[in-house]
Scaffold this motif. Structure first.
Motif, PDB file in Angstrom:
ATOM      1  N   HIS A 180       0.839  -1.303   0.112  1.00 28.53           N
ATOM      2  CA  HIS A 180      -0.079   0.047   0.028  1.00 28.53           C
ATOM      3  C   HIS A 180       0.690   1.242  -0.044  1.00 28.53           C
ATOM      4  CE1 HIS A 180      -3.688  -1.987   1.933  1.00 28.53           C
ATOM      5  NE2 HIS A 180      -3.734  -2.168   0.529  1.00 28.53           N
ATOM      6  N   LEU A 181       1.672   1.306   0.778  1.00 26.63           N
ATOM      7  CA  LEU A 181       2.750   2.256   0.945  1.00 26.63           C
ATOM      8  C   LEU A 181       3.615   2.714  -0.202  1.00 26.63           C
ATOM      9  CD1 LEU A 181       3.595   2.118   4.965  1.00 26.63           C
ATOM     10  CD2 LEU A 181       2.327   3.863   4.008  1.00 26.63           C
ATOM     11  N   VAL A 182       4.221   1.647  -0.679  1.00 20.34           N
ATOM     12  CA  VAL A 182       5.204   1.687  -1.894  1.00 20.34           C
ATOM     13  C   VAL A 182       4.346   2.024  -3.176  1.00 20.34           C
ATOM     14  CG1 VAL A 182       6.802   0.758  -3.350  1.00 20.34           C
ATOM     15  CG2 VAL A 182       7.060   0.371  -0.933  1.00 20.34           C
ATOM     16  N   GLY A 183       3.224   1.295  -3.343  1.00 23.84           N
ATOM     17  CA  GLY A 183       2.471   1.288  -4.439  1.00 23.84           C
ATOM     18  C   GLY A 183       1.720   2.962  -4.516  1.00 23.84           C
ATOM     19  N   THR A 184       1.341   3.495  -3.398  1.00 20.29           N
ATOM     20  CA  THR A 184       0.627   4.719  -3.457  1.00 20.29           C
ATOM     21  C   THR A 184       1.972   5.584  -3.943  1.00 20.29           C
ATOM     22  OG1 THR A 184      -0.761   4.301  -1.795  1.00 20.29           O
ATOM     23  CG2 THR A 184      -0.153   6.703  -2.103  1.00 20.29           C
ATOM     24  N   LEU A 185       2.970   5.510  -3.246  1.00 20.20           N
ATOM     25  CA  LEU A 185       4.087   6.476  -3.616  1.00 20.20           C
ATOM     26  C   LEU A 185       4.643   6.552  -5.091  1.00 20.20           C
ATOM     27  CD1 LEU A 185       5.922   8.530  -1.753  1.00 20.20           C
ATOM     28  CD2 LEU A 185       7.717   6.701  -1.826  1.00 20.20           C
ATOM     29  N   GLU A 186       4.524   5.305  -5.480  1.00 17.56           N
ATOM     30  CA  GLU A 186       4.859   5.053  -7.059  1.00 17.56           C
ATOM     31  C   GLU A 186       4.117   5.708  -7.897  1.00 17.56           C
ATOM     32  OE1 GLU A 186       7.702   3.759  -8.499  1.00 17.56           O
ATOM     33  OE2 GLU A 186       8.836   3.491  -6.417  1.00 17.56           O
ATOM     34  N   LEU A 187       2.598   5.693  -7.561  1.00 19.21           N
ATOM     35  CA  LEU A 187       1.814   6.451  -8.514  1.00 19.21           C
ATOM     36  C   LEU A 187       1.443   7.712  -8.274  1.00 19.21           C
ATOM     37  CD1 LEU A 187      -1.345   3.742  -7.878  1.00 19.21           C
ATOM     38  CD2 LEU A 187       0.268   4.200  -9.891  1.00 19.21           C
ATOM     39  N   LEU A 188       2.505   8.302  -7.475  1.00 19.37           N
ATOM     40  CA  LEU A 188       2.675   9.907  -7.194  1.00 19.37           C
ATOM     41  C   LEU A 188       3.755  10.606  -8.280  1.00 19.37           C
ATOM     42  CD1 LEU A 188       1.944  10.223  -3.654  1.00 19.37           C
ATOM     43  CD2 LEU A 188       0.352  10.375  -5.156  1.00 19.37           C
ATOM     44  N   SER A 189       3.376  11.439  -8.684  1.00 17.65           N
ATOM     45  CA  SER A 189       4.218  12.584  -9.430  1.00 17.65           C
ATOM     46  C   SER A 189       5.605  12.704  -8.717  1.00 17.65           C
ATOM     47  CB  SER A 189       3.729  13.899  -9.954  1.00 17.65           C
ATOM     48  OG  SER A 189       3.422  14.743  -8.663  1.00 17.65           O
ATOM     49  N   PRO A 190       6.773  13.199  -9.255  1.00 19.59           N
ATOM     50  CA  PRO A 190       7.743  13.456  -8.310  1.00 19.59           C
ATOM     51  C   PRO A 190       7.669  14.479  -7.248  1.00 19.59           C
ATOM     52  CG  PRO A 190       8.344  13.159 -10.893  1.00 19.59           C
ATOM     53  CD  PRO A 190       6.833  13.158 -10.633  1.00 19.59           C
ATOM     54  N   THR A 191       6.864  15.615  -7.730  1.00 20.39           N
ATOM     55  CA  THR A 191       6.811  16.734  -6.781  1.00 20.39           C
ATOM     56  C   THR A 191       5.757  16.104  -5.636  1.00 20.39           C
ATOM     57  OG1 THR A 191       4.879  17.792  -8.252  1.00 20.39           O
ATOM     58  CG2 THR A 191       7.080  18.551  -8.533  1.00 20.39           C
ATOM     59  N   GLU A 192       4.919  15.439  -6.034  1.00 22.70           N
ATOM     60  CA  GLU A 192       3.931  14.712  -4.684  1.00 22.70           C
ATOM     61  C   GLU A 192       4.610  13.686  -4.044  1.00 22.70           C
ATOM     62  OE1 GLU A 192      -0.167  15.165  -7.560  1.00 22.70           O
ATOM     63  OE2 GLU A 192       0.932  13.082  -7.469  1.00 22.70           O
ATOM     64  N   GLN A 193       5.570  13.027  -4.386  1.00 25.02           N
ATOM     65  CA  GLN A 193       6.469  12.353  -3.847  1.00 25.02           C
ATOM     66  C   GLN A 193       7.231  12.915  -2.765  1.00 25.02           C
ATOM     67  OE1 GLN A 193       8.562   9.840  -6.648  1.00 25.02           O
ATOM     68  NE2 GLN A 193       6.867   8.406  -7.140  1.00 25.02           N
ATOM     69  N   ALA A 194       8.077  13.977  -3.242  1.00 28.42           N
ATOM     70  CA  ALA A 194       8.663  14.672  -2.396  1.00 28.42           C
ATOM     71  C   ALA A 194       7.871  15.270  -1.205  1.00 28.42           C
ATOM     72  CB  ALA A 194       9.289  15.907  -3.185  1.00 28.42           C
ATOM     73  N   ARG A 195       6.704  15.462  -1.517  1.00 32.28           N
ATOM     74  CA  ARG A 195       5.989  16.185  -0.482  1.00 32.28           C
ATOM     75  C   ARG A 195       5.721  15.223   0.839  1.00 32.28           C
ATOM     76  NH1 ARG A 195       3.967  20.840  -0.854  1.00 32.28           N
ATOM     77  NH2 ARG A 195       4.433  20.833  -3.282  1.00 32.28           N
ATOM     78  N   ILE A 196       5.622  13.862   0.646  1.00 29.07           N
ATOM     79  CA  ILE A 196       5.188  13.065   1.560  1.00 29.07           C
ATOM     80  C   ILE A 196       6.558  12.889   2.466  1.00 29.07           C
ATOM     81  CG2 ILE A 196       5.126  10.604   1.980  1.00 29.07           C
ATOM     82  CD1 ILE A 196       3.169  10.366  -0.185  1.00 29.07           C
TER      83      ILE A 196
END
Length: 499
Positions: A180-196
């Motif tokens: 759930h955690l890795v999959g959610t992160l992978e589906l986000l854009s690079p800027t969204e990933q950095a926001r987490i």
């Protein structure tokens, strides 16, 4: 609302799934920050739920935000949930902006309306930041719902626009937490990933040592810290955002427990009305879903509904009409709240098509009342007295309804409120109904209802104290298992301190 000057910081909690624990984590964080002396407010840009609350100014917001406001020591305010969607079909919902219903919209039309909804979100968030040192935001569903990312105002679309950090929470009890955690992160854009900025693993039970290799792998794989592993809190009660929580059925009940049935209507609303009963040690409350057995009961309660005529037809299809007649013949009692009260009457008329196709439906005929649905919704907090069993016990609660109900002159009211009489009681005193939500939250009124339903020696339970204790229990858990220093850093509290 009161607070300091200038602009506060915003922190957002998003989840990998619905019911991952976002509402609970936000409530707990709000209480932790309050304990630290930080002026804090909750915020949910867009909520989809049929459990709602009435604010002091007469607006309607999601019930979860009302609980989070309590965690902050605040009264609920429309800015805490500027957009509320109340589903009235599989594809449509009533759209509520800043506490007021604006229209019923199908999903496609609402998608086009999101530019207008965003303005309400931005205005409310800005006002909260001006009043409070910290704003803790709850996301909706999952940020990885690809089909909803265009014009998103509920998750990363909001976070990107206001430039706030995000904590991502996942429920390990459902299984697959690392996926759930890795999959959610992978589906986000690079800027969204950095926001987490970190992860929270929720509802863990077992040996933390066995989980540690997974945590190490997750942190190495993503480069993001696990900020906390929160234990499964058995018996925890916080009012549900939308889904019906049956966990109280696991609680031990006394031998003299009263049996209460509540039909789970397709459009059931404000089922949090029944939380005080679910938690009562002398009440065995059962939610009865479609095609489920209807066991014998002492009391049947018809709940609120977002589509009264449709749910009334469903009741008949499910055999509830004949069940209720048999139930009453054998000495049972029936209570209707809001939409359930309307169903107990002689007819429900919707000439304007407020809740669906225009038309008129015959009611169950158990109370001498007739209802017509109007365009203007009644929204108010109120208080008064319960007129039952000769008692005049105090009640308080809130009204959310479009119906205007005419009661036969000879019928006795169930309540006398500040605004006047409300509801009705049948001549044989076996059937009653009213519009007031929150009927069972006052200990005296709850005790009176249980006596009326047949419980000779009902215990007095302080539900409001139980709700407060639930918030404190979550905050205590966060203080023990969550990296509070990291949270303070994300809100820049370690730099500036609280105001």
């Amino acid at each position: 609302m009161t607070g300091g000057t200038g602009y506060g910081r915003t922190l957002m909690v998003q989840g990998t799934t619905s019911d991952a624990g976002k509402s609970t984590l936000v409530a707990g964080l709000c209480r932790v920050l309050k304990r630290l002396g930080v002026e804090v407010a909750p915020f949910k840009p867009q909520n989809m739920a049929l459990n709602s609350a009435v604010t002091a100014e007469g607006g309607e917001i999601g019930r979860a935000q009302a609980v989070q406001a309590q965690a902050c020591g605040l009264s609920p305010h429309i800015d805490m949930n500027p957009v509320l969607l109340k589903p009235c079909s599989d594809t449509g919902a009533q759209v509520i902006i800043h506490g007021r219903a604006v229209d019923n919209m199908e999903a496609g039309r609402y998608h086009d309306y999101k530019a207008v909804a965003w303005q309400a979100v931005a205005e409310s968030h800005d006002r909260l930041r001006q009043r409070y040192r910290a704003v803790v935001v709850e996301g909706a569903g999952s940020p990885a719902e690809i089909n909803l990312r265009d014009r998103d105002i509920a998750n990363m679309g909001f976070a990107e626009r206001v430039d706030c950090p995000v904590i991502l929470i996942a429920d390990i009890d459902k299984g697959g937490v690392f996926a759930h955690l890795v999959g959610t992160l992978e589906l986000l854009s690079p800027t969204e990933q950095a926001r987490i900025k970190g992860f929270v693993i929720n509802r863990f039970r077992g040996d933390i040592g066995l989980l540690q290799p997974g945590i190490d792998w997750l942190e190495q794989r993503t480069g993001k810290p696990v900020l906390g592993v929160l234990p499964y809190l058995h018996g925890l009660h916080l009012e549900a955002e939308d889904a019906i929580d049956t966990a109280a059925g696991e609680l031990e009940k006394s031998d003299d427990a009263l049996n209460i049935l509540v039909p789970v209507l397709p459009h059931i609303s404000n089922h949090t009305d029944f939380d005080p009963l679910r938690l009562h040690p002398q009440v065995r409350l059962t939610f009865v879903g479609p095609d489920q057995e209807k066991p014998p009961a002492d009391l049947v309660i018809l709940p609120g509904s977002k589509a009264v005529r449709s749910d009334l037809a469903w009741l008949r299809e499910q055999g509830w009409a004949s069940y209720l007649m048999r139930h009453l013949r054998y000495g049972g009692r029936v209570l209707g709240i809001c939409g359930g009260y309307q169903m107990l009457g002689e007819q429900v008329d919707d000439p304007l098509g407020i809740e669906g196709p225009a038309g008129c439906s015959a009611g169950l005929g158990l109370l001498p009342v007739q209802t017509e649905l109007k365009a203007d919704k009644t929204l108010r907090n109120t208080r008064g007295r319960l007129m039952l069993n000769g008692d005049h016990e105090p009640v308080r609660g809130y009204e959310i309804h479009c119906g205007v109900t005419q009661v036969a002159a000879e019928a006795a009211p169930l309540l006398v409120l500040d605004q006047g009489a409300d509801g009705a009681i049948s001549d044989d005193e076996r059937v009653a109904g009213c519009y007031l939500h929150g009927l069972f939250e006052q200990p005296e009124a709850c005790e009176a209802f249980l006596r009326w339903a047949g419980l000779a020696r009902a215990r007095r339970i302080d539900y409001l104290a139980l709700r407060e204790a639930g918030i404190d229990r979550v905050a205590d858990t966060l203080e023990q298992y969550l990296d509070i220093a990291a949270v303070k850093s994300l809100l820049a509290l370690d730099q500036e301190g609280s105001r």
